[in-house]
Design a protein around this motif. Structure first.
Motif, PDB file in Angstrom:
ATOM      1  N   UNK A   1      17.182 -46.422  -9.835  1.00 18.65           N
ATOM      2  CA  UNK A   1      16.620 -45.197  -9.268  1.00 18.65           C
ATOM      3  C   UNK A   1      17.065 -44.013 -10.110  1.00 18.65           C
ATOM      4  N   UNK A   2      16.097 -43.239 -10.593  1.00 20.66           N
ATOM      5  CA  UNK A   2      16.395 -42.081 -11.449  1.00 20.66           C
ATOM      6  C   UNK A   2      17.256 -42.468 -12.649  1.00 20.66           C
ATOM      7  N   UNK A   3      16.978 -43.641 -13.204  1.00 22.91           N
ATOM      8  CA  UNK A   3      17.685 -44.073 -14.399  1.00 22.91           C
ATOM      9  C   UNK A   3      19.080 -44.604 -14.154  1.00 22.91           C
ATOM     10  N   UNK A   4      19.482 -44.766 -12.885  1.00 22.47           N
ATOM     11  CA  UNK A   4      20.828 -45.245 -12.566  1.00 22.47           C
ATOM     12  C   UNK A   4      20.741 -46.530 -11.743  1.00 22.47           C
ATOM     13  N   UNK A   5      21.663 -47.488 -11.967  1.00 19.68           N
ATOM     14  CA  UNK A   5      21.642 -48.733 -11.208  1.00 19.68           C
ATOM     15  C   UNK A   5      21.998 -48.514  -9.741  1.00 19.68           C
ATOM     16  N   UNK A   6      21.368 -49.279  -8.876  1.00 22.58           N
ATOM     17  CA  UNK A   6      21.595 -49.210  -7.434  1.00 22.58           C
ATOM     18  C   UNK A   6      21.832 -50.626  -6.921  1.00 22.58           C
ATOM     19  N   UNK A   7      22.883 -50.810  -6.151  1.00 28.44           N
ATOM     20  CA  UNK A   7      23.137 -52.086  -5.506  1.00 28.44           C
ATOM     21  C   UNK A   7      22.431 -52.095  -4.154  1.00 28.44           C
ATOM     22  N   UNK A   8      21.703 -53.161  -3.859  1.00 27.13           N
ATOM     23  CA  UNK A   8      21.004 -53.284  -2.586  1.00 27.13           C
ATOM     24  C   UNK A   8      21.468 -54.551  -1.874  1.00 27.13           C
ATOM     25  N   UNK A   9      22.047 -54.379  -0.693  1.00 25.52           N
ATOM     26  CA  UNK A   9      22.502 -55.493   0.128  1.00 25.52           C
ATOM     27  C   UNK A   9      21.507 -55.667   1.268  1.00 25.52           C
ATOM     28  N   UNK A  10      20.991 -56.875   1.419  1.00 22.99           N
ATOM     29  CA  UNK A  10      19.928 -57.144   2.374  1.00 22.99           C
ATOM     30  C   UNK A  10      20.442 -57.869   3.618  1.00 22.99           C
ATOM     31  N   UNK A  11      20.031 -57.374   4.776  1.00 19.97           N
ATOM     32  CA  UNK A  11      20.366 -57.995   6.054  1.00 19.97           C
ATOM     33  C   UNK A  11      19.064 -58.244   6.822  1.00 19.97           C
ATOM     34  N   UNK A  12      19.076 -59.277   7.674  1.00 12.75           N
ATOM     35  CA  UNK A  12      17.879 -59.581   8.442  1.00 12.75           C
ATOM     36  C   UNK A  12      18.218 -59.729   9.926  1.00 12.75           C
ATOM     37  N   UNK A  13      17.371 -59.140  10.779  1.00 20.61           N
ATOM     38  CA  UNK A  13      17.502 -59.295  12.213  1.00 20.61           C
ATOM     39  C   UNK A  13      16.861 -60.622  12.644  1.00 20.61           C
ATOM     40  N   UNK A  14      17.164 -61.097  13.857  1.00 20.87           N
ATOM     41  CA  UNK A  14      16.583 -62.365  14.321  1.00 20.87           C
ATOM     42  C   UNK A  14      15.056 -62.381  14.296  1.00 20.87           C
ATOM     43  N   UNK A  15      14.427 -61.221  14.491  1.00 20.92           N
ATOM     44  CA  UNK A  15      12.959 -61.189  14.483  1.00 20.92           C
ATOM     45  C   UNK A  15      12.382 -61.069  13.074  1.00 20.92           C
TER      46      UNK A  15
END
Length: 259
Positions: free
Chosen positions: A182-196
């Motif tokens: 994003x905007x030329x800079x690295x971003x860490x994305x941690x993904x979570x999921x709900x039961x639905x």
């Protein structure tokens, strides 16, 4: 305001010609200080929008409306064959336009703002989330079974160490992580999921802000997603979920304590 600040402001407003815009984009990509100033300008602009939107929640005082209606307006010549319009109708229309936020890109509180009016990296995060949140098998690059690797890999890449928060109290299962830009800079994305199946993401990016500044949580809606963002310990953080997610602020508060 410096010449650079004026250029960046004009860039955000789309007022630069293509050659000037390309030159500014090159500086943004190559100079972290310029990127930081751009982020600051965009965040200040987003804050101004929120304050403006909050003002729109207040009704126009009855006395003020009466004064406007009663104020005489000097007559001016009407061109031939031009239909006349009641003066109060013109004033009323103006008030309606103002009340609906029809001023230079501002909109009613609760509606989405254009990407160029949002706070820096969050607009890019919204775009990524819109794509990846609908994925099943390919939701993440590295699965939750490699949590230690995710912390090392993304922490080193982003330049901000972190611990993956346990958000099971909110019914969230950690699925894994992926790398964004994003905007030329690295971003860490941690993904979570709900039961639905609903996906909630926690993203972080290295920040140039004062690490000792008080932590403040900000809520906003961008491109149909709700955000709760904050800065701490040399990093910017944001939790993103579907619009109207009731526990997003509580999830962000819990994540901030653990990460």
């Amino acid at each position: 305001m410096t010449d650079l600040s004026q250029k960046l402001s004009a860039y955000l407003d789309g007022e630069l010609d293509p050659t000037e815009a390309e030159a500014i984009e090159a500086r943004i990509a190559s100079d972290p200080d310029v990127q930081a100033e751009l982020d600051a300008l965009m965040e200040a602009d987003a804050m101004a929008q929120e304050q403006f939107a909050a003002m729109l929640d207040d009704p126009v005082p009855f006395n003020l409306a009466q004064q406007i209606k009663a104020t005489p307006i000097p007559e001016r010549p009407v061109a031939a064959n031009t239909p006349s319009r009641p003066i109060w109708g013109t004033l009323a229309a103006s008030l309606v336009v103002f009340a609906l936020g029809g001023v230079g890109g501002y909109v009613v509180k609760g509606q989405t703002t254009p990407p160029t009016q949002t706070a820096g990296w969050l607009a890019a995060v919204a775009d990524y989330h819109g794509v990846y949140a609908s994925q099943g098998r390919h939701l993440v690059e590295v699965g939750a079974d490699e949590a230690d690797h995710i912390e090392t890999w993304l922490g080193n890449t982003v330049g901000a160490s972190f611990t993956i928060p346990d958000l099971t109290e909110f019914g969230l299962t950690f699925e894994g992580g992926r790398l964004l830009v994003a905007n030329g800079k690295p971003v860490a994305q941690l993904m979570y999921r709900q039961p639905d199946g609903t996906v909630i993401a926690l993203c972080l990016q290295r920040s140039n802000k004062d690490p000792n500044a008080p932590v403040e949580f900000r809520e906003q809606t961008i491109n149909g997603f709700d955000f709760v963002s904050w800065s701490a310990d040399g990093a910017d953080y944001v939790v993103i979920g579907p619009m109207g997610e009731p526990e997003l602020d509580a999830i962000a508060a819990s994540a901030a304590l653990e990460i």
